[in-house]
Design a protein around this motif. Structure first.
Motif, short mmCIF file in Angstrom:
data_model
loop_
_atom_site.label_atom_id
_atom_site.label_comp_id
_atom_site.label_asym_id
_atom_site.label_seq_id
_atom_site.Cartn_x
_atom_site.Cartn_y
_atom_site.Cartn_z
N GLN A 108 70.27 10.74 59.08
CA GLN A 108 71.27 10.19 58.86
C GLN A 108 71.15 8.71 59.17
N ASP A 189 63.68 20.05 48.42
CA ASP A 189 63.85 18.79 47.78
C ASP A 189 63.98 19.46 46.33
N ASP A 192 66.84 21.39 45.01
CA ASP A 192 67.95 20.13 44.40
C ASP A 192 67.87 19.61 43.41
N PRO A 197 72.46 21.62 43.81
CA PRO A 197 72.87 21.77 45.32
C PRO A 197 72.91 23.27 45.65
N GLU A 337 67.90 11.98 49.44
CA GLU A 337 67.05 13.16 49.45
C GLU A 337 66.46 13.77 50.67
N TYR A 340 69.26 15.35 52.86
CA TYR A 340 69.83 16.49 52.01
C TYR A 340 68.85 17.74 52.53
N SER A 341 67.52 17.64 52.58
CA SER A 341 66.37 18.39 52.66
C SER A 341 66.50 18.70 54.23
N LEU A 343 69.14 18.45 56.24
CA LEU A 343 70.25 19.36 56.45
C LEU A 343 69.77 20.71 56.26
N ASN A 362 79.37 20.10 51.76
CA ASN A 362 79.43 19.36 50.76
C ASN A 362 79.11 17.70 51.19
#
Length: 362
Positions: A108, A189, A192, A197, A337, A340-341, A343, A362
């Motif tokens: 992040q 990845d 998604d 998701p 992305e 997200y991967s 996470l 979310n």
């Protein structure tokens, strides 16, 4: 009008020398102007070997070069956050190898830095750029399988099946080693990208080869990173996904994605253990007919193939990065992305340690 070339520095001389440097040299818009190695003699020898003007032994030297507009970071995961941070703070565009970082907080921070400095920051999630995978995405979008009932992913490889393979950072969980970071980062990845998701997950991670020889002393040292992963996902639309990953399977079956729906089935697979990009085929069936291999449309084909199958999709990643630099925006697969991967990887570790299902925020 001829577009200007982009001066690129390569950080990381393992995968960086095998794929990044040749890929940037092959692309018509990028020119490798610097390479980094922590040993100056090594840096200069590598630069000379590849015809690169600058061999540097500090990141400060790399990002201070006016010829460097963009930097690719192809180091082990534990170096991603400090190195990518320095690149972004210097206002240089970033291409980052997976996994994004060591944890979601680091990922992040990198994403925030990229936004703050208004640079194009993309991830090397190369499966998005392989023709058979792109055709799978097209067919899913067109409703080929109908409503999804089950997705099964097996990535069963033997790259680390030999217990005498040397101990290094890959053997250490605290340095980002293990199959989850190495191949699970890709898997999360493309799940998604292709299917949407994830709502919740559970996992069991194993270390089946618990020690490896030190490359210097020959003494055996402990391994605490995972080499085999069993992961269950439930997608936001309710579809169950069963994932098995292994880096220690002798004569493993390779990489397979199976999608079963109420109208049809799609099976994407590659049994080639030597080259995890070459050899993907896509088969389909509708209304219960036998599976048959589907032809990949010409518009998706690679313009050129290389002996190392990883090179053609990497050049497409470079093309994507250059396009993002031209447009001054980061498009998928970007650091968003990558976050997200990361996470999902963090939650997988957590689900394993807590032995429970975890809901994905979310």
């Amino acid at each position: 009008m001829t577009q200007a070339s982009i001066g690129v520095a390569v950080i990381g001389t393992g995968f960086g020398q095998k794929i990044h440097i040749p890929g940037f040299k092959a692309h018509h818009r990028t020119e490798v102007v610097a390479v980094y190695h922590r040993d100056r003699n090594q840096a200069q020898a590598i630069a000379q070997h590849h015809g690169i003007p600058h061999g540097c032994d500090t990141l400060e030297e790399v990002v201070s070069l006016p010829q460097v507009q963009a930097v690719s970071v192809a180091t082990p995961p534990f170096a991603h956050h400090p190195m990518a941070s320095a690149v972004l703070k210097a206002g240089k565009h970033l291409l980052l190898e997976k996994p994004t970082a060591l944890n979601i907080q680091e990922a992040q921070e990198l994403h925030a830095l990229a936004q703050q400095h208004n640079v194009a920051a993309v991830m090397d999630f190369e499966f998005r750029f392989i023709p058979a995978w792109q055709h799978l995405a097209e067919l899913l979008q067109a409703g080929y399988v109908g409503q999804k009932r089950l997705i099964k992913i097996d990535w069963i490889a033997g790259s680390r099946a030999n217990p005498e393979r040397a101990w290094n950072w890959y053997a250490r969980k605290d340095q980002g080693g293990g199959a989850l970071g190495s191949i699970g980062s890709h898997m999360f990845d493309y799940v998604d990208w292709l299917f949407g998701p994830v709502k919740r997950l559970s996992a069991n991670l194993s270390t089946t080869i618990t020690q490896r020889p030190d490359p210097v002393s020959g003494d055996y040292k402990p391994v605490d990173s995972d080499d085999t992963c069993s992961i269950s996902l439930e997608l936001a639309d309710g579809t169950p996904v069963q994932v098995t990953l292994s880096a220690v399977a002798m004569a493993g079956r390779g990489h397979w994605v199976e999608v079963y729906g109420d109208k049809g089935t799609l099976v994407l697979g590659n049994a080639n253990q030597k080259d995890y990009i070459h050899g993907f085929t896509l088969s389909g069936s509708q209304a219960g007919e036998p599976l048959t291999e589907l032809e990949i449309p010409d518009h998706l084909a690679f313009p050129k193939l290389y002996d190392d199958g990883r090179l053609a999709p990497f050049i497409r990643v470079v093309d994507h990065w250059v396009s993002c630099i031209d447009k001054q925006q980061s498009l998928a697969p970007s650091l968003a992305e990558g976050v997200y991967s990361q996470l999902l990887m963090d939650l997988t570790h957590q689900a394993h340690s807590q032995k429970t299902w975890l809901t994905v925020p979310n």
